[in-house]
Design an enzyme around this catalytic site. Structure first.
Site, mmCIF file in Angstrom:
data_model
loop_
_atom_site.group_PDB
_atom_site.id
_atom_site.type_symbol
_atom_site.label_atom_id
_atom_site.label_comp_id
_atom_site.label_asym_id
_atom_site.label_seq_id
_atom_site.Cartn_x
_atom_site.Cartn_y
_atom_site.Cartn_z
ATOM 1 N N HIS A 186 8.100 -8.298 27.085
ATOM 2 C CA HIS A 186 8.332 -9.112 25.886
ATOM 3 C C HIS A 186 6.978 -9.725 25.516
ATOM 4 O O HIS A 186 6.578 -10.760 26.051
ATOM 5 C CB HIS A 186 9.377 -10.199 26.173
ATOM 6 C CG HIS A 186 10.737 -9.639 26.428
ATOM 7 N ND1 HIS A 186 11.468 -8.998 25.439
ATOM 8 C CD2 HIS A 186 11.494 -9.593 27.543
ATOM 9 C CE1 HIS A 186 12.614 -8.599 25.951
ATOM 10 N NE2 HIS A 186 12.660 -8.934 27.215
ATOM 11 N N ASP A 194 9.141 -5.579 23.232
ATOM 12 C CA ASP A 194 9.062 -6.043 21.848
ATOM 13 C C ASP A 194 7.751 -6.813 21.694
ATOM 14 O O ASP A 194 7.148 -7.222 22.683
ATOM 15 C CB ASP A 194 10.290 -6.853 21.389
ATOM 16 C CG ASP A 194 10.720 -7.961 22.326
ATOM 17 O OD1 ASP A 194 9.873 -8.472 23.087
ATOM 18 O OD2 ASP A 194 11.915 -8.333 22.286
ATOM 19 N N ASN A 246 13.552 -5.560 38.071
ATOM 20 C CA ASN A 246 13.068 -5.715 36.684
ATOM 21 C C ASN A 246 12.617 -7.166 36.490
ATOM 22 O O ASN A 246 13.307 -8.098 36.919
ATOM 23 C CB ASN A 246 14.275 -5.401 35.774
ATOM 24 C CG ASN A 246 13.940 -5.260 34.319
ATOM 25 O OD1 ASN A 246 12.997 -4.565 33.967
ATOM 26 N ND2 ASN A 246 14.726 -5.905 33.452
ATOM 27 N N GLU A 264 11.931 -3.460 28.252
ATOM 28 C CA GLU A 264 12.440 -4.350 27.191
ATOM 29 C C GLU A 264 11.348 -4.654 26.166
ATOM 30 O O GLU A 264 11.228 -5.795 25.692
ATOM 31 C CB GLU A 264 12.969 -5.660 27.800
ATOM 32 C CG GLU A 264 14.040 -5.449 28.852
ATOM 33 C CD GLU A 264 14.634 -6.745 29.407
ATOM 34 O OE1 GLU A 264 14.443 -7.819 28.803
ATOM 35 O OE2 GLU A 264 15.296 -6.676 30.455
ATOM 36 N N GLU A 282 14.677 -10.384 37.235
ATOM 37 C CA GLU A 282 13.924 -11.644 37.144
ATOM 38 C C GLU A 282 14.010 -12.507 38.407
ATOM 39 O O GLU A 282 14.369 -13.686 38.350
ATOM 40 C CB GLU A 282 14.400 -12.431 35.903
ATOM 41 C CG GLU A 282 14.245 -11.608 34.635
ATOM 42 C CD GLU A 282 14.828 -12.274 33.389
ATOM 43 O OE1 GLU A 282 15.371 -13.384 33.490
ATOM 44 O OE2 GLU A 282 14.743 -11.661 32.307
HETATM 45 O O1 9MR Z 1 18.999 -9.506 24.315
HETATM 46 C C1 9MR Z 1 19.777 -10.400 25.086
HETATM 47 C C2 9MR Z 1 20.335 -11.476 24.183
HETATM 48 O O2 9MR Z 1 21.232 -10.938 23.270
HETATM 49 C C3 9MR Z 1 20.964 -12.554 25.023
HETATM 50 O O3 9MR Z 1 21.346 -13.611 24.173
HETATM 51 C C4 9MR Z 1 20.000 -13.023 26.064
HETATM 52 C C5 9MR Z 1 20.563 -14.112 26.928
HETATM 53 O O4 9MR Z 1 19.638 -14.477 27.916
HETATM 54 O O5 9MR Z 1 19.619 -11.936 26.872
HETATM 55 C C6 9MR Z 1 18.903 -11.021 26.173
HETATM 56 O O6 9MR Z 1 18.369 -10.034 26.970
HETATM 57 C C7 9MR Z 1 17.517 -10.464 28.027
HETATM 58 C C8 9MR Z 1 17.603 -9.429 29.115
HETATM 59 O O7 9MR Z 1 18.948 -9.278 29.497
HETATM 60 C C9 9MR Z 1 16.735 -9.794 30.294
HETATM 61 N N1 9MR Z 1 15.389 -10.035 29.901
HETATM 62 C C10 9MR Z 1 15.207 -10.978 28.798
HETATM 63 C C11 9MR Z 1 16.044 -10.564 27.613
HETATM 64 C C12 9MR Z 1 15.817 -11.495 26.435
HETATM 65 O O8 9MR Z 1 16.309 -12.767 26.710
#
Ligand code: 9MR
Length: 463
Positions: free
Chosen positions: A249, A279, A213, A277, A172
């Site tokens: 997402h 969803d 990513n 990722e 990011e």
């Molecule tokens: O799925 C992850 C969640 O359990 C955490 O609370 C969160 C914190 O920011 O991060 C989530 O995963 C993220 C991923 O590492 C990077 N892209 C966005 C995802 C969703 O927030």
């Protein structure tokens, strides 16, 4: 053939010897193992990972280490060919105190993946979020910060050298308008932190695929243009960059029309592309119509990856709605993954299978209610089976589950349902007290049956 309501368990009158005899029956053992936790829709389909492999693709899921047992572990281990630790490899997880490391969950996931013949996607080394507070609260010179980052990357990548197939090295880095995100790294080190991170990661594991990513880069636009230009320039400078991760997402009904075109343009730069990722969130409650749209969205994403040879695969960000970040972050939204909270496959599951060249054998859901058939236990000439009817986004006021026994099995007793068998055709209707299956709920009935020779798992149809 109905007996009074019971706990759903067969009377346990069999001796250990007969149970062991059953275990010694190879065919039955295989069936029992296969069906131990798998919903019926799986019984007739090849696992998603096999379908993906036949297309030359990887299918992955994000996982939580502590949940990798029971049904969660069974599905994670059998349906997917790659695992991404959802949180376990982030800097804040692995080094919560400076110099004190906690690798336990990351190690556990890597060991699980090895035991199940799966790849691991390492996630993530350089990010603006989920960093340890000692790092974010510290006062560092640029040189100190650079050294900290180099040590972090070197330590983590070296630890998993040869065991992590791909790393999301940088996560990011961009704002929505394509400018660089202001964060610890950019603000102190400038944009060169990206090339440096990739170079350090390559030195620590020369065989791992190194990715950048990001989210909202799935379609062509300002942010993906910035990523495209960065990758192009890194390639031109000889910086080690192997792939681009499109997080995906997505919001229901909003798969970007330019997804495949965007994947293709990155591929044409000479890098792999992975959807990392995926969803598809919807406003709750989930309805049958929304789940149908969601299935179309999942199918579109997988189809776009299948269509581009350098698209390495698709990872879903959690495979079950019980392990999804969406409800915690987007109030009123959820149901974003391919399995519901009770591990019943949703229409999206069948859509993924179809996009990967399978399909046609998945049990068609009635609305969004599905039936799963399971051999609970078996002995030398009999077995106890169980069918669970689960609803998500729909409800039933009465039900009938039917299937065909192709190997001579015969129902001898049933509970929590009225079962009849005519030749090979079995039909089980609800009892007077359990016809209602609410949205988000399930009903289970059980039975004893005889068998000999083999005991293949039938496909259950709901009517
Ligand atoms: O799925 C992850 C969640 O359990 C955490 O609370 C969160 C914190 O920011 O991060 C989530 O995963 C993220 C991923 O590492 C990077 N892209 C966005 C995802 C969703 O927030």
């Amino acid at each position: 053939m109905t007996s009074p309501r019971t706990t759903g368990r067969t009377p346990a009158t069999r001796s250990l010897a007969t149970r062991l005899a059953a275990l010694a029956t190879g065919a039955l053992t295989a069936v029992a193992l296969f069906t131990a936790a798998a919903p019926a829709a799986h019984a007739a389909d090849a696992p998603l990972r096999d379908l993906a492999a036949a297309k030359g693709k990887v299918i992955g899921t994000a996982v939580t280490g502590s949940r990798l047992t029971g049904t969660y572990g069974d599905i994670a281990g059998t349906q997917f060919s790659s695992l991404t630790p959802g949180n376990a490899m982030k800097w804040g997880s692995v080094e919560p105190t400076q110099g004190t490391f906690n690798w336990s969950e990351a190690d556990q996931i890597v060991a699980f993946a090895r035991a199940h013949g799966q790849q691991v996607r390492g996630h993530t080394l350089v990010w603006h979020s989920q960093n340890p507070s000692w790092l974010t609260n510290g006062t560092w010179t640029a040189a100190q910060l650079s050294t900290l980052l180099q040590n972090h990357i070197t330590t983590e990548v070296s630890r998993y050298r040869g065991q992590v197939a791909s790393w999301d090295v940088v996560n990011e880095p961009f704002n929505e308008d394509g400018t660089y995100r202001s964060d610890l790294w950019y603000d102190n080190l400038g944009p060169s932190y990206i090339a440096q991170a990739l170079t350090w990661a390559r030195a620590a594991d020369p065989d791992a695929k190194l990715y950048i990513n990001d989210y909202n880069v799935e379609g062509v636009g300002a942010k993906s243009d910035a990523l495209y230009n960065l990758v192009k320039s890194l390639k031109a400078q000889g910086v080690p960059i192997d792939g681009v991760g499109l997080q995906a997402h997505l919001i229901l009904g909003q798969v970007p029309a330019t997804l495949q075109q965007n994947i293709q343009r990155f591929a044409d730069l000479g890098v792999d592309v992975s959807v990392t990722e995926l969803d598809v969130r919807m406003q709750l409650p989930a309805t049958a119509a929304k789940l149908t749209q969601q299935a179309a969205d999942y199918k579109a994403v997988f189809a776009a990856c299948v269509a581009v040879s350098r698209c390495a695969g698709v990872t879903v960000w959690g495979f079950t709605d019980s392990d999804s970040w969406i409800p915690d972050v987007f109030s009123g939204y959820g149901a974003a993954t391919p399995y519901d909270e009770n591990y019943a496959p949703k229409p999206a599951y069948g859509a993924i299978a179809e996009a990967l060249g399978g399909g046609g054998t998945t049990t068609p859901p009635t609305g969004a209610c599905t039936a799963s058939y399971e051999v609970v236990s078996a002995w030398n000439n009999g077995f106890t089976g169980q069918v669970r009817i689960s609803c998500s986004g729909a409800a039933l006021s009465s039900w009938k589950a039917t299937w065909t026994y192709g190997a001579g099995q015969r129902i001898t007793q049933a509970w929590n349902a009225a079962c009849t068998q005519s030749g090979t055709a079995v039909s089980c209707a609800n009892a007077g007290y359990n016809g209602t299956v609410p949205d988000g709920g399930s009903v289970t009935f059980g039975f004893n049956a005889s068998w000999s020779g083999s005991n293949p798992v039938p496909v259950v149809t709901l009517g």
